[in-house]
Design a protein around this motif. Structure first.
Motif, mmCIF file in Angstrom:
data_model
loop_
_atom_site.group_PDB
_atom_site.id
_atom_site.type_symbol
_atom_site.label_atom_id
_atom_site.label_comp_id
_atom_site.label_asym_id
_atom_site.label_seq_id
_atom_site.Cartn_x
_atom_site.Cartn_y
_atom_site.Cartn_z
ATOM 1 N N GLY A 71 -7.442 45.978 -30.043
ATOM 2 C CA GLY A 71 -7.966 46.806 -28.951
ATOM 3 C C GLY A 71 -7.044 47.999 -28.694
ATOM 4 N N ASP A 72 -7.625 49.107 -28.200
ATOM 5 C CA ASP A 72 -6.797 50.295 -27.933
ATOM 6 C C ASP A 72 -6.340 50.343 -26.479
ATOM 7 O OD1 ASP A 72 -9.160 50.811 -26.706
ATOM 8 O OD2 ASP A 72 -9.691 52.590 -27.889
ATOM 9 N N GLY A 73 -6.652 49.277 -25.747
ATOM 10 C CA GLY A 73 -6.208 49.218 -24.354
ATOM 11 C C GLY A 73 -7.095 49.996 -23.405
ATOM 12 N N SER A 74 -8.216 50.561 -23.916
ATOM 13 C CA SER A 74 -9.065 51.386 -23.051
ATOM 14 C C SER A 74 -9.834 50.538 -22.030
ATOM 15 C CB SER A 74 -10.057 52.202 -23.895
ATOM 16 O OG SER A 74 -10.822 51.337 -24.710
ATOM 17 N N THR A 75 -10.163 49.297 -22.397
ATOM 18 C CA THR A 75 -10.795 48.387 -21.425
ATOM 19 C C THR A 75 -9.733 47.384 -20.974
ATOM 20 O OG1 THR A 75 -12.821 48.558 -22.723
ATOM 21 C CG2 THR A 75 -12.768 46.861 -21.028
ATOM 22 N N ALA A 76 -9.495 47.351 -19.671
ATOM 23 C CA ALA A 76 -8.478 46.434 -19.141
ATOM 24 C C ALA A 76 -8.864 44.992 -19.455
ATOM 25 C CB ALA A 76 -8.350 46.631 -17.639
ATOM 26 N N GLN A 113 -12.633 43.218 -19.609
ATOM 27 C CA GLN A 113 -13.214 42.696 -20.855
ATOM 28 C C GLN A 113 -13.579 41.224 -20.709
ATOM 29 O OE1 GLN A 113 -13.910 44.648 -23.772
ATOM 30 N NE2 GLN A 113 -15.139 42.807 -24.089
ATOM 31 N N GLN A 156 -6.563 42.272 -26.724
ATOM 32 C CA GLN A 156 -5.630 43.259 -26.158
ATOM 33 C C GLN A 156 -4.429 43.496 -27.079
ATOM 34 O OE1 GLN A 156 -6.755 44.803 -23.551
ATOM 35 N NE2 GLN A 156 -8.465 43.373 -23.410
#
Length: 313
Positions: free
Chosen positions: A251-256, A260, A244
């Motif tokens: 990570g781009d923050g698209s998956t919480a 993940q 994160q």
């Protein structure tokens, strides 16, 4: 796009397969027949290693499509080998005299040499897994540096806290625990996350090796499960956290984070189940074909002489 030679890629993948098989056998040394090792390894690679490598790394693979993060082999190499090692040593049984007779490493010098070779080689494994010389490969390299250093220091700290002296063997064990934990996270973490991951893995692996293993009484000769299995599980699940951006991850923050982590836990569970079942099959086929254990006489005189007709020293 630069295309990597298929021969080069085969060689790269082959090194992962070779080291993973060797890790499994770390739990069974000093009592398993050489013929059984050969049969087991051929079957195990075919039914356990190759399918998991495909699941995790191949486009279309089960865990790959699920979005599981494993940069250089946390599930494929370490959880896979660690769990298989545990299953194999449980089926094989303990060495004669374990745990009442002391069985220290016979050469601390070679332990240090081996650890040094592993750490150097691991830069190739982790940075090389990016398959190109770019920023992510650089990130994987520094993470392989700092997570490992952190883990080596924290293992010696754990030894002090447990009332022992900080030891060379402990440092080497910590280094391996750090290398294992950072493997899935190498290109999926920032350096700060890698330092934390290395420290946590080292402390937990220390506890498993020094406290839990004696309590449970299984004879994993080289702590393949305690360091590779446990360190791999921590690394694989921890990757979901250190990935994160809030922890400096790429990570781009698209998956919480929780989502993940759930994916990572699922991948770990599937790897554990596949490795355990496959190892039982492989080891029982080896038992059927060659028998598993050397004679008591060979075990006492040593496998160098009994199985290979030569002395190491």
């Amino acid at each position: 796009d630069e295309v990597i030679s298929e021969y080069v890629f085969i060689c790269f993948q082959m090194t992962f397969a070779a080291i993973t098989a060797a890790l499994v056998l770390g739990a069974t040394v000093e009592r398993m027949k050489f013929s059984a090792v050969m049969v087991f390894t051929a079957i195990w690679l075919t039914i356990v290693y190759f399918p998991i490598a495909h699941m995790v790394w191949a486009g279309g693979g089960l865990l790959f499509e699920m979005g599981a993060l494993d940069f250089a082999g946390g599930t494929v190499v370490h959880i896979n080998a660690g769990v298989s090692a545990l299953v194999a040593c449980l089926i094989l049984g303990k060495r004669k005299g374990y745990p009442t007779e002391p069985m220290p490493p016979h050469s601390l010098t070679l332990t240090m040499v081996g650890t040094g070779l592993l750490w150097v080689g691991w830069f190739g494994f982790n940075a090389g897994s990016e398959l190109e010389a770019d920023g992510t490969a650089g990130l994987a390299m520094i993470n392989t540096f700092v997570a490992t250093a952190s883990a080596g220091l924290f293992w010696m700290l754990a030894e002090r806290l447990a009332g022992h002296k900080g030891s060379a063997l402990g440092f080497c064990s910590g280094v391996i625990a750090g290398l294992v934990a950072v493997t899935p996270a190498a290109g999926n973490s920032g350096p700060f996350g890698a330092i934390i991951l290395g420290a946590v893995a080292s402390l937990v692996c220390f506890f498993v090796v020094s406290k839990l293993k004696p309590k449970l009484g299984f004879d994993d000769s080289l702590d393949a499960f305690g360091i590779h299995g446990v360190g791999g599980i921590i690394g694989a699940i921890g990757t979901g956290i250190v990935y994160q951006p809030v922890f400096g991850g790429p990570g781009d923050g698209s998956t919480a984070m929780m989502a993940q982590v759930v994916i990572q836990v699922t991948a770990v569970a599937i790897s554990i189940a596949w490795a355990a079942v496959g190892t039982v099959i492989a080891i029982f086929i080896a038992k059927l074909v060659t028998g598993l254990r050397v004679s008591e006489e060979t075990e006492v005189t040593g496998l160098d002489l009994g199985e290979h007709g030569e002395r190491a020293y």
